[in-house]
Design an enzyme around this catalytic site. Sequence first.
Site, short mmCIF file in Angstrom:
data_model
loop_
_atom_site.label_atom_id
_atom_site.label_comp_id
_atom_site.label_asym_id
_atom_site.label_seq_id
_atom_site.Cartn_x
_atom_site.Cartn_y
_atom_site.Cartn_z
N GLY A 12 0.78 -1.24 0.00
CA GLY A 12 0.00 0.00 0.00
C GLY A 12 0.81 1.28 0.00
O GLY A 12 0.34 2.32 0.48
N ASN A 14 1.47 2.99 -2.64
CA ASN A 14 0.73 3.90 -3.53
C ASN A 14 -0.51 4.46 -2.83
O ASN A 14 -0.85 5.63 -3.02
CB ASN A 14 0.33 3.18 -4.82
CG ASN A 14 1.49 3.12 -5.80
OD1 ASN A 14 1.93 4.13 -6.32
ND2 ASN A 14 2.01 1.92 -6.02
N LEU A 90 -4.39 -7.20 -7.03
CA LEU A 90 -4.12 -8.38 -7.85
C LEU A 90 -5.36 -9.25 -8.04
O LEU A 90 -5.33 -10.46 -7.86
CB LEU A 90 -3.01 -9.21 -7.20
CG LEU A 90 -1.66 -8.52 -7.11
CD1 LEU A 90 -0.66 -9.37 -6.34
CD2 LEU A 90 -1.12 -8.19 -8.49
N ASN A 107 -5.83 2.28 -12.94
CA ASN A 107 -4.91 1.23 -12.51
C ASN A 107 -3.49 1.73 -12.75
O ASN A 107 -3.23 2.47 -13.69
CB ASN A 107 -5.14 -0.06 -13.32
CG ASN A 107 -4.21 -1.18 -12.87
OD1 ASN A 107 -4.07 -1.44 -11.68
ND2 ASN A 107 -3.56 -1.84 -13.82
N HIS A 109 0.46 0.53 -13.42
CA HIS A 109 1.31 -0.59 -13.81
C HIS A 109 2.77 -0.11 -13.83
O HIS A 109 3.06 0.93 -14.43
CB HIS A 109 0.91 -1.11 -15.20
CG HIS A 109 1.72 -2.29 -15.61
ND1 HIS A 109 1.57 -3.53 -15.04
CD2 HIS A 109 2.74 -2.41 -16.50
CE1 HIS A 109 2.44 -4.37 -15.56
NE2 HIS A 109 3.16 -3.72 -16.45
N ASP A 150 -4.37 -4.55 -17.99
CA ASP A 150 -3.42 -3.56 -18.52
C ASP A 150 -3.75 -3.08 -19.93
O ASP A 150 -2.84 -2.75 -20.70
CB ASP A 150 -1.99 -4.14 -18.53
CG ASP A 150 -1.51 -4.55 -17.15
OD1 ASP A 150 -1.99 -3.96 -16.17
OD2 ASP A 150 -0.67 -5.46 -17.05
N GLU A 180 6.07 6.15 -9.35
CA GLU A 180 4.69 5.76 -9.02
C GLU A 180 4.03 6.71 -8.02
O GLU A 180 2.89 7.12 -8.20
CB GLU A 180 4.65 4.33 -8.46
CG GLU A 180 5.06 3.28 -9.45
CD GLU A 180 4.64 1.87 -9.04
OE1 GLU A 180 3.51 1.68 -8.58
OE2 GLU A 180 5.47 0.96 -9.17
C1 GRF Z 1 3.17 -1.26 -7.56
O1 GRF Z 1 4.39 -1.47 -8.18
C2 GRF Z 1 2.07 -1.10 -8.58
O2 GRF Z 1 2.47 -0.45 -9.74
C3 GRF Z 1 1.72 -2.52 -8.89
O3 GRF Z 1 1.81 -3.18 -7.64
C4 GRF Z 1 2.72 -2.49 -6.77
C5 GRF Z 1 2.00 -2.14 -5.52
O4 GRF Z 1 2.81 -1.55 -4.56
N1 GRF Z 1 0.46 -2.62 -9.58
P1 GRF Z 1 2.16 -0.90 -3.27
O5 GRF Z 1 1.24 -1.95 -2.64
O6 GRF Z 1 1.41 0.33 -3.66
O7 GRF Z 1 3.32 -0.58 -2.36
#
Ligand code: GRF
Length: 207
Positions: A12, A14, A90, A107, A109, A150, A180
């Site tokens: 988490g 992000n 996921l 989303n 990626h 994607d 990100e």
């Molecule tokens: C990130 O690299 C995102 O791009 C991918 O999964 C990862 C998640 O990381 N889809 P986090 O849980 O936000 O640390």
Amino acid sequence: MKNIAVFCSGGGTNLQAIIDACDRGEIPGKIACVVYNRKAAFARQRAENAGIPAVYVNRKTLGSDEAFDSANLEALIKYRADIIVLAGYLSKLSPEIIDRYKNLILNIHPALIPAFCGTGMHGIHVHEAVIAYGAKVTGVTVHLCDESYDSGPIVCQRAIEVLDDDTPESLQERVLSQVEHVLLPEAVRLLCEERIEVIGRRVRIKS
Ligand code: GRF
């Protein structure tokens, strides 16, 4: 102010970047709920620390796709979500949710789509594939979601160099922290500001 639902499966970071951007007043929205599908997801802790309701929705525990899909939809309705952000999530959302939230689901990626994406390309596997291929540049893509992995229209992308001594882990760390965590909150802001216009496969950012 838009109500944002963030879906997570893992650490988490992000999610944290969005929480922090909301706290700084950079996003005209608030995170109304976090939906997570793995018990051990640290994203749950981050949500709780920020006083955000966290809802656990797991396909296996619920026993069927139908039960899983309706529990996700229930959470979205209960917390009046206007937009959805998949931040390291996921699992697939149901066609019903994708349809109801057409062009309202983001989303992220960790590569430059259409390279290094699709089935099996998630987490560290993406960065392993970039390094194994010998690519000199990789990056991050934020896109709108459709029914495949994607494949929806691209909202924004940012590139980063692959260094000669990068390992999958060092590359993953730089992609996360340098790109990100900057690009996703920016895209969430644009969606909350209703500035994302979709024309076929192309996205135009309205000024
Ligand atoms: C990130 O690299 C995102 O791009 C991918 O999964 C990862 C998640 O990381 N889809 P986090 O849980 O936000 O640390």
